[in-house]
Design a protein around this motif. Structure first.
Motif, short mmCIF file in Angstrom:
data_model
loop_
_atom_site.label_atom_id
_atom_site.label_comp_id
_atom_site.label_asym_id
_atom_site.label_seq_id
_atom_site.Cartn_x
_atom_site.Cartn_y
_atom_site.Cartn_z
N TYR A 1 -16.31 37.85 44.63
CA TYR A 1 -16.71 36.96 45.71
C TYR A 1 -18.22 36.89 45.71
O TYR A 1 -18.89 37.61 44.96
CB TYR A 1 -16.17 37.45 47.06
N PHE B 1 -9.07 39.28 49.53
CA PHE B 1 -7.96 38.39 49.83
C PHE B 1 -7.46 38.61 51.25
O PHE B 1 -7.18 37.64 51.98
CB PHE B 1 -6.81 38.62 48.83
N TRP C 1 -13.61 33.38 48.26
CA TRP C 1 -12.41 32.75 47.70
C TRP C 1 -12.72 31.27 47.48
O TRP C 1 -13.60 30.95 46.69
CB TRP C 1 -11.20 32.96 48.61
#
Length: 335
Positions: A143, A321, A149
């Motif tokens: 990231y 996530f 994301w």
């Protein structure tokens, strides 16, 4: 030995060269090379006609990003202190190369550096590939400051600093030539995608730091090789992520990470089946299958510490996530 070479990898990128080479030639002060992956379009003819000052290395086949750079830079070994690896779809700005080189010269403990990467299409927005500095979460998912994301931030001047990061983007990165060659360069088995993250991880394991500076800005078109939403890119990212973690984590950490990633990614595969997008499900299953086949070949690219102390990961998030999908944290300042 010369201080630096700008090295652009090309494969059938005539239109990219037409659009982006003018800024490179206008704003650069060091040698520029194009490494060509056996293009079949008019790339070479265009370069010869319009940019005779740009030196070429022509390869015998398409070796991808990883293998193409390895083959090309092998021919430059011993001639330059630094390489600036630059995608063919990047617009640069005044003084960009001299400022990056000066930063590296003043920070000898760093093996790689990336500038601020902004979108060429939306110039007030960060680019997906690198943004304001790259990090890895506890499970090896990448990231960035400016991109979590698929959520990309506007550039509001927050990341105009210079900091230590986990990885530098291959869209535009400076590397110490000697370290690149000592670590055998990119893992050519990756072909494309995440090879620069793997290289930076191996650099940190070998005792080197990775940097980001917002004092230099470049603009990246992105998606010139593969669209971010393509099954092929999903396959490469998952397979290469497993390979990267396998090489750079301890055995027990790898198997725990593998368990978590396998659960998440096979659940995603089932969701693609239910949505009728079987090509994405096949990409995920194929990535795991091919990783299992190729594990033994990865040992060649496991770093040797040579007495240097490993530089620890800078990322602090346990599972990016979970933060993005479940907790709804879409920007770096929310983590």
């Amino acid at each position: 030995m010369k201080p630096c070479a700008i090295v652009i990898l090309n494969y059938n990128g005539e239109e990219m060269l037409k659009t982006f080479l003018p800024s490179v030639c206008m704003h650069s002060s060091v040698d520029t090379w194009v490494v060509d992956n056996a293009s079949t379009d008019g790339s070479i003819e265009y370069l010869e006609k319009n940019y005779p000052q740009i030196q070429q290395i022509r390869l015998s086949g398409n070796f991808g990003y990883a293998g193409g750079y390895n083959e090309g830079l092998a021919k430059l070994e011993g001639h330059y202190e630094y390489y600036i690896l630059l995608n063919s779809d990047v617009e640069v700005t005044a003084g960009w190369d001299s400022n990056l080189i000066a930063w590296m010269n003043s920070h000898p403990e760093y093996a790689a550096l990336q500038p601020k990467l902004l979108s060429w299409k939306e110039r007030d927005t960060f680019d997906y590939a690198g943004a304001g500095g790259g990090f890895l979460d506890g499970y090896g998912y990448p990231y960035c400051r400016g991109r979590i994301w698929d959520s990309v931030e506007k550039d509001r001047g927050v990341y105009n600093d210079s900091i230590e990061v986990d990885w530098a983007s291959g869209a535009c990165m400076v590397v110490k030539a000697s370290v690149f060659h000592q670590l055998s360069g990119f893992d050519p088995g990756f072909f494309a995608h995440m090879e620069e993250i793997d290289l930076c991880w191996r650099m940190r394991r070998s005792g080197w730091k990775i940097g980001y500076t917002g004092l230099v800005e470049v603009y990246h078109l992105g998606g010139a090789t593969l669209d971010r939403s393509s099954p092929r890119k999903m396959y490469l990212n998952i397979r290469n992520s497993l390979s990267m973690v396998y090489k750079n984590e301890s055995a027990w950490r790898f198997y725990w990470i593998f368990l978590v990633k396998s659960l998440l990614e096979h659940l995603a595969a089932w969701s693609f089946v239910l949505r009728g997008e079987k090509e994405f499900s096949k990409a995920i299953v194929g990535a795991y299958k091919d990783f299992g086949k190729n594990k033994r070949a990865l040992a060649r690219f496991q770093p040797e510490l040579n007495g240097r102390q490993q530089v620890e990961r800078q990322g602090k998030v346990h599972l990016i996530f979970w933060n993005w999908k479940i907790l709804g944290r879409k920007s770096y300042d929310q983590l």
